[in-house]
Write a protein that holds these residues in place. Structure first.
Motif, PDB file in Angstrom:
ATOM      1  N   VAL A 164       0.840  -1.201   0.000  1.00 47.15           N
ATOM      2  CA  VAL A 164       0.000   0.000   0.000  1.00 47.15           C
ATOM      3  C   VAL A 164       0.876   1.252   0.000  1.00 47.15           C
ATOM      4  O   VAL A 164       0.671   2.181  -0.784  1.00 47.15           O
ATOM      5  CB  VAL A 164      -0.942  -0.008   1.227  1.00 47.15           C
ATOM      6  CG1 VAL A 164      -1.769   1.273   1.251  1.00 47.15           C
ATOM      7  CG2 VAL A 164      -1.851  -1.227   1.173  1.00 47.15           C
ATOM      8  N   ALA A 165       1.896   1.209   0.874  1.00 50.56           N
ATOM      9  CA  ALA A 165       2.778   2.378   0.991  1.00 50.56           C
ATOM     10  C   ALA A 165       3.462   2.686  -0.334  1.00 50.56           C
ATOM     11  O   ALA A 165       3.479   3.839  -0.787  1.00 50.56           O
ATOM     12  CB  ALA A 165       3.825   2.122   2.072  1.00 50.56           C
ATOM     13  N   SER A 166       3.994   1.670  -0.982  1.00 58.43           N
ATOM     14  CA  SER A 166       4.715   1.927  -2.241  1.00 58.43           C
ATOM     15  C   SER A 166       3.753   2.369  -3.332  1.00 58.43           C
ATOM     16  O   SER A 166       4.107   3.171  -4.208  1.00 58.43           O
ATOM     17  CB  SER A 166       5.520   0.702  -2.663  1.00 58.43           C
ATOM     18  OG  SER A 166       4.889  -0.480  -2.315  1.00 58.43           O
ATOM     19  N   LEU A 167       2.517   1.846  -3.287  1.00 64.01           N
ATOM     20  CA  LEU A 167       1.522   2.279  -4.288  1.00 64.01           C
ATOM     21  C   LEU A 167       1.185   3.758  -4.103  1.00 64.01           C
ATOM     22  O   LEU A 167       1.141   4.526  -5.071  1.00 64.01           O
ATOM     23  CB  LEU A 167       0.258   1.427  -4.157  1.00 64.01           C
ATOM     24  CG  LEU A 167       0.282   0.103  -4.945  1.00 64.01           C
ATOM     25  CD1 LEU A 167      -0.998  -0.683  -4.705  1.00 64.01           C
ATOM     26  CD2 LEU A 167       0.461   0.383  -6.433  1.00 64.01           C
ATOM     27  N   ILE A 168       1.001   4.149  -2.834  1.00 64.99           N
ATOM     28  CA  ILE A 168       0.708   5.556  -2.555  1.00 64.99           C
ATOM     29  C   ILE A 168       1.854   6.443  -3.035  1.00 64.99           C
ATOM     30  O   ILE A 168       1.654   7.474  -3.674  1.00 64.99           O
ATOM     31  CB  ILE A 168       0.464   5.763  -1.036  1.00 64.99           C
ATOM     32  CG1 ILE A 168      -0.842   5.088  -0.624  1.00 64.99           C
ATOM     33  CG2 ILE A 168       0.411   7.246  -0.692  1.00 64.99           C
ATOM     34  CD1 ILE A 168      -1.097   5.114   0.866  1.00 64.99           C
ATOM     35  N   PHE A 169       3.065   5.969  -2.742  1.00 65.12           N
ATOM     36  CA  PHE A 169       4.269   6.690  -3.137  1.00 65.12           C
ATOM     37  C   PHE A 169       4.296   6.915  -4.654  1.00 65.12           C
ATOM     38  O   PHE A 169       4.458   8.045  -5.145  1.00 65.12           O
ATOM     39  CB  PHE A 169       5.488   5.875  -2.677  1.00 65.12           C
ATOM     40  CG  PHE A 169       6.807   6.389  -3.141  1.00 65.12           C
ATOM     41  CD1 PHE A 169       7.266   7.638  -2.748  1.00 65.12           C
ATOM     42  CD2 PHE A 169       7.605   5.613  -3.971  1.00 65.12           C
ATOM     43  CE1 PHE A 169       8.487   8.095  -3.172  1.00 65.12           C
ATOM     44  CE2 PHE A 169       8.825   6.076  -4.400  1.00 65.12           C
ATOM     45  CZ  PHE A 169       9.267   7.309  -4.001  1.00 65.12           C
ATOM     46  N   LEU A 170       4.074   5.827  -5.399  1.00 66.42           N
ATOM     47  CA  LEU A 170       4.093   5.922  -6.859  1.00 66.42           C
ATOM     48  C   LEU A 170       2.988   6.849  -7.362  1.00 66.42           C
ATOM     49  O   LEU A 170       3.201   7.680  -8.239  1.00 66.42           O
ATOM     50  CB  LEU A 170       3.904   4.535  -7.470  1.00 66.42           C
ATOM     51  CG  LEU A 170       5.178   3.800  -7.878  1.00 66.42           C
ATOM     52  CD1 LEU A 170       4.831   2.502  -8.566  1.00 66.42           C
ATOM     53  CD2 LEU A 170       6.011   4.672  -8.817  1.00 66.42           C
ATOM     54  N   PHE A 171       1.816   6.681  -6.752  1.00 64.20           N
ATOM     55  CA  PHE A 171       0.663   7.484  -7.154  1.00 64.20           C
ATOM     56  C   PHE A 171       0.962   8.977  -6.969  1.00 64.20           C
ATOM     57  O   PHE A 171       0.672   9.800  -7.836  1.00 64.20           O
ATOM     58  CB  PHE A 171      -0.550   7.072  -6.309  1.00 64.20           C
ATOM     59  CG  PHE A 171      -1.802   7.826  -6.652  1.00 64.20           C
ATOM     60  CD1 PHE A 171      -2.467   7.589  -7.851  1.00 64.20           C
ATOM     61  CD2 PHE A 171      -2.321   8.778  -5.779  1.00 64.20           C
ATOM     62  CE1 PHE A 171      -3.612   8.288  -8.169  1.00 64.20           C
ATOM     63  CE2 PHE A 171      -3.471   9.489  -6.104  1.00 64.20           C
ATOM     64  CZ  PHE A 171      -4.112   9.234  -7.298  1.00 64.20           C
ATOM     65  N   TYR A 172       1.608   9.283  -5.828  1.00 64.76           N
ATOM     66  CA  TYR A 172       1.956  10.674  -5.528  1.00 64.76           C
ATOM     67  C   TYR A 172       2.904  11.250  -6.590  1.00 64.76           C
ATOM     68  O   TYR A 172       2.694  12.354  -7.094  1.00 64.76           O
ATOM     69  CB  TYR A 172       2.593  10.744  -4.142  1.00 64.76           C
ATOM     70  CG  TYR A 172       2.927  12.147  -3.701  1.00 64.76           C
ATOM     71  CD1 TYR A 172       1.920  13.097  -3.522  1.00 64.76           C
ATOM     72  CD2 TYR A 172       4.245  12.534  -3.490  1.00 64.76           C
ATOM     73  CE1 TYR A 172       2.217  14.378  -3.125  1.00 64.76           C
ATOM     74  CE2 TYR A 172       4.556  13.821  -3.095  1.00 64.76           C
ATOM     75  CZ  TYR A 172       3.535  14.730  -2.909  1.00 64.76           C
ATOM     76  OH  TYR A 172       3.832  16.002  -2.517  1.00 64.76           O
TER      77      TYR A 172
END
Lengths: 257, 115
Positions: B3-11
């Motif tokens: 989840v964290a890495s997905l949020i990071f990429l999304f940002y």
């Protein structure tokens, strides 16, 4: 030689060449409203035939206003660049206007305009860059203890890396010909530039000479080098001198232009 | 972690879409984000890599690569900043000269008018 010429204060540089050389006097100034006026007065007396340009390194005082009032040409830098960037702007202008020689005089009144002709004279004898040294002469202001130690240290560093004995490597009172203008316009160190630029000049096969001058203690304001910064100063300049000594450093940039 | 890495990429992608950052400087970040997702989805990969490198704890392998990436990105930023500083210096000098030329022209014009 007519008496008129001597009255106008022709420098020896002009006499020997027969025709007047285009000489630009570069004065970097940062908050020097108190010192600048006197310097400009004396320049007007000693060498009115040379062009003067003041580089206002976005001073917060009335340096710019003073220059405008006196009708001196000013390069007004919109962002503070430090002494190196300001001086380089002067050399860029000298190159742009195709001056034969440029003399750098600090805006704080430490340097006596009387010696400009001697610096130029040395250029005439074949030097590409001529530095005014306060240690070759007798008398005058010779800086304080710690600084003299630093100067001696830089001096031996330069001797070690270039084989050239420069007694006053931190002197900002210097003249150079078109070769020097070209080099400095393309490549000039940004802060505490003097020792590094000497090594740079030597590496670019410029003929560097020194002549004795007498300097004054600065009249008003503080020097740009405070005690807090002096450690950074020593380390930065040492590294820069060592880096500049490597063959080819700075050379390519000067060649390109 | 996924989840964290997905949020990071999304940002990062959002910033890119809003033109707040340049793609040039984000390639390394995007790549790092992708690697993080892959590792998060397939933890076996990390264990395999640890065995290959003779690292006992897989998490140390992760740290090693993260530090490597950070150093790389930091150094690229130093280069970019230096380049920008030089550009700003040159532009400042040119502007200073232009301002003077402008003044000179204006003065000449005024002098002409008076005559």
């Amino acid at each position: 030689m007519s008496p008129m010429d001597t009255v106008r204060g022709m420098s020896p540089y002009n006499k020997s060449k027969g025709l007047a050389m285009k000489v630009l006097i570069i004065i970097p100034a940062y908050n020097e409203e108190k010192n600048l006026s006197g310097l400009l007065d004396r320049l007007g007396c000693v060498c009115p035939e040379h062009d003067v340009i003041v580089i206002n390194d976005s001073s917060e005082d009335n340096t710019l206003k003073l220059c405008r009032e006196r009708g001196v040409h000013v390069i007004d830098l919109p962002v503070n660049l430090g002494i190196g960037g300001a001086v380089q702007a002067g050399y860029m202008y000298a190159r742009y206007r195709d001056y034969d020689a440029a003399v750098q005089v600090d805006g704080d009144g430490q340097h006596n305009p009387e010696f400009i002709s001697e610096l130029l004279n040395e250029l005439d004898k074949g030097a590409d860059l001529c530095i005014g040294s306060r240690f070759l002469s007798k008398g005058g202001f010779r800086s304080t203890g710690v600084r003299r130690f630093a100067i001696r240290y830089f001096s031996s560093l330069i001797l070690l890396f270039t084989g050239l004995r420069i007694t006053d490597p931190t002197s900002g009172f210097r003249a150079c010909n078109q070769k020097g203008i070209k080099l400095f316009a393309a490549d000039y160190p940004r802060d505490y530039p003097e020792p590094e630029s000497i090594v740079n000049a030597v590496r670019n096969i410029l003929n560097v000479k020194e002549v004795p001058v007498i300097m004054n203690e600065r009249k008003q304001g503080r020097s740009s080098i405070t005690s807090m910064k002096s450690v950074y100063y020593m380390i930065k300049v040492s590294l820069a001198v060592i880096l500049a000594s490597f063959y080819g450093y700075g050379r390519t940039e000067a060649d390109r232009s | 972690m996924i989840v964290a890495s997905l949020i990071f990429l999304f940002y990062i992608v959002m910033m890119l879409r809003n033109r707040k950052i340049e793609l040039k400087y984000t390639l390394a970040w995007l790549f790092a984000g992708l690697c993080l997702i892959i590792v998060a989805v397939f933890p076996g990969l990390l264990r395999l890599l640890s065995n290959l490198l003779n690292i006992v704890e897989p998490v140390n392998t992760l740290f090693l690569f993260i530090i490597f990436f950070l150093l790389l990105i930091l150094f690229t930023l130093t280069i970019a900043i230096s380049r920008n500083a030089i550009r700003v210096k040159t532009l400042t000098q040119e502007i200073g000269m232009l301002k003077m030329e402008l003044d000179r022209l204006a003065n000449d014009k005024n002098a002409d008018k008076k005559e």
